[in-house]
Design an enzyme around this catalytic site. Structure first.
Site, PDB file in Angstrom:
ATOM      1  CE  LYS A 129      -3.499   1.980   3.094  1.00 30.61           C
ATOM      2  NZ  LYS A 129      -4.312   2.018   3.814  1.00 30.61           N
ATOM      3  CD  GLU A 161       9.334  -5.456   6.903  1.00 32.79           C
ATOM      4  OE1 GLU A 161       9.366  -4.413   6.965  1.00 32.79           O
ATOM      5  OE2 GLU A 161       9.405  -5.991   8.546  1.00 32.79           O
ATOM      6  N   GLY A 190      -5.313  -2.053   5.338  1.00 33.90           N
ATOM      7  CA  GLY A 190      -4.530  -2.977   4.451  1.00 33.90           C
ATOM      8  C   GLY A 190      -4.514  -4.843   4.890  1.00 33.90           C
ATOM      9  NE  ARG A 191      -6.434  -4.295  11.167  1.00 32.46           N
ATOM     10  CZ  ARG A 191      -6.281  -3.192  11.436  1.00 32.46           C
ATOM     11  NH1 ARG A 191      -4.864  -3.186  10.656  1.00 32.46           N
ATOM     12  NH2 ARG A 191      -6.382  -1.755  12.105  1.00 32.46           N
ATOM     13  CD  GLU A 246      -2.481  -5.394  11.974  1.00 31.07           C
ATOM     14  OE1 GLU A 246      -0.992  -6.440  11.871  1.00 31.07           O
ATOM     15  OE2 GLU A 246      -2.495  -4.409  10.394  1.00 31.07           O
ATOM     16  CG  HIS A 255      -4.086 -36.748  16.434  1.00 24.92           C
ATOM     17  ND1 HIS A 255      -4.174 -38.068  16.689  1.00 24.92           N
ATOM     18  CD2 HIS A 255      -5.480 -36.514  15.506  1.00 24.92           C
ATOM     19  CE1 HIS A 255      -5.160 -38.652  16.082  1.00 24.92           C
ATOM     20  NE2 HIS A 255      -5.600 -36.971  15.632  1.00 24.92           N
ATOM     21  CE  LYS A 281       4.037  -0.811   8.285  1.00 27.91           C
ATOM     22  NZ  LYS A 281       3.416  -0.959   6.737  1.00 27.91           N
TER      23      LYS A 281
HETATM   24  C1  G6Q Z   1      -2.725  -3.522   7.786  1.00 24.97           C
HETATM   25  C2  G6Q Z   1      -1.267  -3.273   8.780  1.00 24.97           C
HETATM   26  C3  G6Q Z   1      -0.071  -4.558   8.412  1.00 24.97           C
HETATM   27  C4  G6Q Z   1       0.278  -3.793   6.871  1.00 24.97           C
HETATM   28  C5  G6Q Z   1       1.762  -4.080   6.018  1.00 24.97           C
HETATM   29  C6  G6Q Z   1       1.878  -3.733   4.581  1.00 24.97           C
HETATM   30  O1  G6Q Z   1      -3.833  -3.979   8.133  1.00 24.97           O
HETATM   31  O2  G6Q Z   1      -1.259  -2.499   8.287  1.00 24.97           O
HETATM   32  O3  G6Q Z   1       0.302  -5.496   7.821  1.00 24.97           O
HETATM   33  O4  G6Q Z   1      -0.410  -4.287   5.480  1.00 24.97           O
HETATM   34  O5  G6Q Z   1       2.497  -3.307   7.802  1.00 24.97           O
HETATM   35  O6  G6Q Z   1       1.785  -2.623   4.325  1.00 24.97           O
HETATM   36  P1  G6Q Z   1       2.233  -1.617   2.877  1.00 24.97           P
HETATM   37  O7  G6Q Z   1       0.622  -2.419   2.478  1.00 24.97           O
HETATM   38  O8  G6Q Z   1       2.347  -1.176   3.283  1.00 24.97           O
HETATM   39  O9  G6Q Z   1       3.170  -2.552   2.799  1.00 24.97           O
END
Ligand code: G6Q
Length: 555
Positions: A219, A225, A280-281, A366, A397, A515
């Site tokens: 996003k 990462e 994001g989620r 989250e 199990h 971050k």
């Molecule tokens: C989700 C969070 C988090 C995010 C990641 C990746 O709701 O904000 O999990 O999706 O940190 O972020 P980017 O899409 O900006 O790389």
């Protein structure tokens, strides 16, 4: 520490979310219900299943194996009314900026608004741009799937690699896995998220740059990462292709950040856009779902959206007491805030749903893992549960011992598909029999007398108290449509819980902190002089790493 029941009245006269008038009644009711066994509730009411089950489309929810009566549910529904769940629901669907700390609307529902009614943000109907991106994704995916889109040597694409993390990874990864029976026979989809170099290295080892297409999904397009893995993949690709001009055929981006995408070297024509009102989620329905479209095709992706939309419509229009996400949320609140349950287990009895627990861990924790309410006040009641789980049959199990005989109350969702994707009916029958046996045993338990009748020795060890709550969610079949319904069901459950707890479920300051922190430490790892700007533990660990590590670089 927060109190485990809604036990306290606020002293300052202002009713907090869990000091609403009905909570006093709920506390009194809980005191009664704490001593009631579900075995007796079932014995007293042969119609208990009919009373406490609900069918929406191809989803059946059986919530009769919960520690509830009609009175419980009507008090809980009153709690939802007093918390103005209906009003907040309209605010969300109406594009109000309910994510108050980021001043953003929360409109993942617009992404799957298949009835296409206008949805406005700041007066602008977002549906034309939503539909345009879905079209572009479908057209692009069709070119790749048909083989028309070729790599730089003229070969067809065989492997798709999504590079992303968190919300830009877990959703598409879970859905691609869940819909594997619908996948394109030539295309394999891989997901790289971890900054541990082993992840990218291992994934790329088996791939051919000539036939690999990367989707850089971020996003912000700044996540360390993802960007590190994307740059590595770019270098890996260039090491063989030898020319930057070939990048356009092998790298596409999904982002809200056009400038950063261009700076990376990806042609903005190959960028799929989404917007700041998609969290994001909650983004698998957006262009972040590009890997899904590539894997299963645009038609199936639209079915996924349609399933979610069907659940959205149900959530928006069904009365609160016959509303599946509302019921799940109220049960969550009942155990979390009155019984003091700390966790909630997600137990899929479907191999293809094995990543659902990890997906819901993020979606739920989250969103509702917050100790400050939407107005910035520290809460004095428990909020989001610890969500965890694994495929149920394997769990039997392993960790089910604690569910049956441990000291904790752990409400659990059992998720099952009636029709399997294989024709191994004997396997499927065993799977289903196990799901049924487990939920029955959790509810009934085994009394001392029953145990004694079966076995003479170690009776105390073999007694099962039972009275452990569970929901059963039955999908007719794990189709894209049913999966869309299921995910949206949980999204709205999370929303309703957040409303009752007066949280902003759509920010994630805990993630933002992570971050920032690492970027300060990163240059210190190879500093010339010992580091001393942190606490004694962190200093010592950094300095230990400086001494003991042997830096290596290269592809
Ligand atoms: C989700 C969070 C988090 C995010 C990641 C990746 O709701 O904000 O999990 O999706 O940190 O972020 P980017 O899409 O900006 O790389």
């Amino acid at each position: 520490m927060v109190s485990s029941v809604f036990a306290k009245e606020k002293q300052d006269g202002m009713p907090g979310p869990l000091h609403r008038p009905v909570c006093r009644q709920l506390r009194a009711h809980h005191a009664v219900m704490a001593a009631v066994h579900m075995r007796d509730l079932f014995a007293a009411d042969p119609a208990r299943f009919e009373r406490f089950s609900l069918q929406v489309g191809e989803l059946l929810l059986d919530y009769s194996k919960n520690r509830i009566t009609d009175e419980t549910m009507s008090l809980l529904v009153r709690l939802a009314e007093e918390a103005d769940v209906a009003g907040w629901r309209e605010r969300m669907f109406g594009g109000d900026k309910i994510n108050n700390t980021e001043n953003r609307a929360v409109l993942h529902v617009a992404l799957r608004n298949r009835s296409n009614h206008p949805v406005r943000v700041d007066g602008e109907d977002v549906m034309p741009k939503v539909n345009a991106v879905i079209e572009r994704m479908g057209a692009f995916a069709e070119r790749v799937r048909s083989g028309e889109w070729r790599g730089y040597t003229g070969e067809r694409i065989t492997d798709i690699v999504n590079i992303g993390i968190g919300g830009s990874d877990l959703g598409p990864q879970m859905v691609v896995q869940a819909l594997k029976p619908y996948r394109h026979p030539r295309l394999k989809v891989h997901f790289i998220s971890n900054i541990d170099g082993a992840h990218v290295k291992e994934t790329l080892e088996s791939l051919n740059p000539e036939t690999t297409l990367f989707i850089v999904s971020s996003k912000t397009f700044t996540t360390q990462e993802t960007m590190t893995n994307a740059h590595y993949a770019r270098a890996w690709f260039l090491a063989q292709s030898q020319a930057e001009k070939h990048i356009a055929r092998h790298f596409v981006a999904v982002s809200t950040n056009r400038e950063a995408v261009a700076a990376f070297g990806i042609d903005p024509a190959n960028m799929f856009e989404f917007w700041d009102w998609v969290g994001g989620r909650y983004s698998l329905w957006s262009a972040i779902g590009l890997s899904i479209v590539l894997a299963v095709g645009a038609e199936r992706f639209v079915e996924l959206l349609e399933g979610a939309h069907a659940m959205d419509e149900h959530f928006r229009h069904a009365p609160l007491d016959r509303n599946m996400p509302v019921i799940l949320a109220l049960l969550g609140v009942w155990y979390n805030n009155f019984f003091g349950a700390e966790s909630h287990a997600i137990l899929p009895y479907d191999h293809y749903l094995r990543s659902l627990p990890a997906y819901l861990e993020q979606a739920d924790m989250e969103s509702n893992g917050k100790s400050v309410d939407r107005d910035g006040n520290v809460v004095d009641y428990p909020t989001g549960a610890i969500v965890w789980g694994a495929t149920g049959i394997n769990g039997q199990h392993a960790f089910y011992q604690l569910l049956h005989q441990g000291t904790k109350i752990i409400p659990a969702d059992f998720i099952v598909s009636v029709e399997p994707h294989t024709n191994l009916q004997a396997h499927h029958d065993i799977l289903i029999a196990n799901f049924l046996a487990q939920t029955e045993a959790l509810m009934r338990g085994r009394t001392r007398e029953e145990t004694q009748a079966q076995t003479g020795q170690f009776v105390s060890h073999k007694v099962f108290d039972g009275n452990h709550p569970s929901n059963a969610i039955l999908l007719q079949k794990l189709t894209p449509h049913a999966l869309g319904m299921l995910i949206a069901l949980y999204e709205h459950k999370i929303f309703v819980e957040g409303v009752i707890w007066n949280l902003n479920s759509y920010d994630q300051w805990g993630v933002e902190l992570g971050k920032q922190l690492a970027s300060r430490i990163l240059p210190e790892l190879h500093a010339d002089a010992p580091v001393g700007g942190h606490d004694a533990s962190t200093n010592a660990l950094i300095n230990y790493y400086r001494r003991m590590s042997h830096p290596r670089t290269g592809l």
